[in-house]
Motif scaffolding. Structure first.
Motif, PDB file in Angstrom:
ATOM      1  N   SER A  10       0.843  -1.180   0.000  1.00 49.47           N
ATOM      2  CA  SER A  10       0.000   0.000   0.000  1.00 49.47           C
ATOM      3  C   SER A  10       0.885   1.239   0.000  1.00 49.47           C
ATOM      4  O   SER A  10       1.950   1.239   0.621  1.00 49.47           O
ATOM      5  CB  SER A  10      -0.899  -0.015   1.236  1.00 49.47           C
ATOM      6  N   LYS A  37      -3.134  -2.700 -14.316  1.00 43.76           N
ATOM      7  CA  LYS A  37      -3.736  -1.694 -13.437  1.00 43.76           C
ATOM      8  C   LYS A  37      -5.187  -2.115 -13.219  1.00 43.76           C
ATOM      9  O   LYS A  37      -5.910  -2.394 -14.180  1.00 43.76           O
ATOM     10  CB  LYS A  37      -3.686  -0.315 -14.105  1.00 43.76           C
ATOM     11  N   GLU A  39      -8.696  -0.889 -11.488  1.00 41.48           N
ATOM     12  CA  GLU A  39      -9.506   0.085 -10.786  1.00 41.48           C
ATOM     13  C   GLU A  39     -10.738  -0.627 -10.256  1.00 41.48           C
ATOM     14  O   GLU A  39     -10.634  -1.524  -9.452  1.00 41.48           O
ATOM     15  CB  GLU A  39      -9.807   1.263 -11.708  1.00 41.48           C
ATOM     16  N   SER A  84      -4.612   6.401  -9.105  1.00 46.61           N
ATOM     17  CA  SER A  84      -5.019   5.613  -7.937  1.00 46.61           C
ATOM     18  C   SER A  84      -5.654   4.313  -8.396  1.00 46.61           C
ATOM     19  O   SER A  84      -6.622   4.318  -9.158  1.00 46.61           O
ATOM     20  CB  SER A  84      -6.010   6.396  -7.080  1.00 46.61           C
ATOM     21  N   ILE A  86      -5.065  -0.404  -7.979  1.00 49.40           N
ATOM     22  CA  ILE A  86      -4.217  -1.515  -7.558  1.00 49.40           C
ATOM     23  C   ILE A  86      -3.374  -1.911  -8.763  1.00 49.40           C
ATOM     24  O   ILE A  86      -3.897  -2.077  -9.861  1.00 49.40           O
ATOM     25  CB  ILE A  86      -5.046  -2.723  -7.086  1.00 49.40           C
ATOM     26  N   THR A 104      -0.199  -3.851  -5.400  1.00 49.11           N
ATOM     27  CA  THR A 104       0.127  -2.652  -4.628  1.00 49.11           C
ATOM     28  C   THR A 104      -1.037  -1.684  -4.788  1.00 49.11           C
ATOM     29  O   THR A 104      -1.389  -1.314  -5.915  1.00 49.11           O
ATOM     30  CB  THR A 104       1.411  -1.979  -5.134  1.00 49.11           C
ATOM     31  N   ARG A 105      -1.604  -1.288  -3.665  1.00 50.48           N
ATOM     32  CA  ARG A 105      -2.707  -0.321  -3.710  1.00 50.48           C
ATOM     33  C   ARG A 105      -2.121   1.080  -3.629  1.00 50.48           C
ATOM     34  O   ARG A 105      -1.558   1.465  -2.612  1.00 50.48           O
ATOM     35  CB  ARG A 105      -3.672  -0.564  -2.555  1.00 50.48           C
ATOM     36  N   SER A 107      -2.650   5.110  -3.708  1.00 55.18           N
ATOM     37  CA  SER A 107      -3.618   6.201  -3.551  1.00 55.18           C
ATOM     38  C   SER A 107      -2.879   7.507  -3.797  1.00 55.18           C
ATOM     39  O   SER A 107      -1.867   7.778  -3.131  1.00 55.18           O
ATOM     40  CB  SER A 107      -4.212   6.199  -2.149  1.00 55.18           C
TER      41      SER A 107
ATOM     42  N   LYS B  41     -10.169  -6.224  -1.713  1.00 57.46           N
ATOM     43  CA  LYS B  41      -8.828  -5.810  -1.324  1.00 57.46           C
ATOM     44  C   LYS B  41      -7.799  -6.937  -1.454  1.00 57.46           C
ATOM     45  O   LYS B  41      -6.742  -6.868  -0.827  1.00 57.46           O
ATOM     46  CB  LYS B  41      -8.817  -5.249   0.097  1.00 57.46           C
ATOM     47  N   SER B  43      -5.798  -9.910  -4.213  1.00 53.22           N
ATOM     48  CA  SER B  43      -5.395 -10.097  -5.598  1.00 53.22           C
ATOM     49  C   SER B  43      -6.246 -11.180  -6.263  1.00 53.22           C
ATOM     50  O   SER B  43      -7.094 -11.804  -5.629  1.00 53.22           O
ATOM     51  CB  SER B  43      -3.920 -10.488  -5.651  1.00 53.22           C
TER      52      SER B  43
END
Lengths: 110, 118
Positions: A10, A37, A39, A84, A86, A104-105, A107, B41, B43
């Motif tokens: 994160s 990517k 969203e 923003s 993942i 990886t998130r 923001s 949240k 994968s």
């Protein structure tokens, strides 16, 4: 067992910052590494890397692979709130399977 | 570019019912399609590899009798969640492999199906 690890899991940054996302892997019969990517829905393709040391670029995003050290990085420069998401790293072997990392998130704050 | 569709995009069902999700490659043939499951949240988790004309290959821990996969043609794979329960609620994503190879994305994702089991 094939494994893909991403770091950080994160990340929070402000617009304009540059970020580097990491992906390391242990995969038998490695063929390629892909970045996606994600969203709100399914992942969208960013890059596919098969050769070491050759940087792929698309606008503010770039990625490179190191097959000796078994990792890849994804760079995003001048981040925007629209970045923003993942970011998923996946590795493909010659057995034709894809192994995904945890993601990886990212923001990006205005 | 290659397009993969999924239907339905979302479904709400009662516990005990079965739900079928379709995955279609619209402008290319896909001998191999993949079914993933994604919890919030987390994968993508590969559930099974679907091969046209043969039985699917399931990942360890995935019940093949509960998640029935049929890949009847080069453009269609279906996932049926049988006797669905609330713990099956998840985001199901399919992908189809593009065989053209080369310096080319080899995996195209469908938009996903959000399943909610009440």
């Amino acid at each position: 067992e094939d494994k893909v690890v991403q770091s950080p899991l994160s990340l929070v940054v402000h617009e304009g910052d540059t970020v580097t996302l990491n992906c390391s892997y242990e995969v038998t019969n490695f063929r390629s590494l892909l970045w996606y990517k994600q969203e709100k829905k399914a992942p969208t393709f960013l890059f596919m890397l098969t050769s070491s040391g050759i940087e792929k670029k698309s606008g503010r995003l770039s990625s490179i692979l190191d097959k000796k050290e078994l990792f890849s990085i994804l760079n995003i420069t001048a981040t925007q709130t629209g970045d923003s998401a993942i970011y998923l790293c996946a590795v493909k072997n010659y057995g034709q399977n894809f192994v995904f990392g945890p993601g990886t998130r990212l923001s990006v704050l205005p | 570019g290659a397009v993969v569709s999924q239907h339905p995009s979302w479904v709400i069902c009662k516990s005990g019912t079965s739900v079928k999700i379709e995955c279609r490659s619209l402008d290319f043939q896909a001998t191999t399609m993949f079914w993933y499951r994604q919890f919030p949240k987390q994968s993508l988790m590969l559930m099974a590899t679907s091969n046209e004309g043969s039985k699917a290959t399931y990942e360890q821990g995935v019940e093949k009798d509960k998640f029935l996969i049929n890949h009847a043609s080069l453009t269609l794979s279906t996932l049926t969640v049988t006797s669905a329960h609330p713990e099956d609620s998840s985001f199901y994503i399919c992908s189809a492999r593009d065989e053209r190879g080369g310096d080319y994305n080899e995996q195209f994702f469908g938009p996903g199906t959000r399943l909610t089991v009440l």
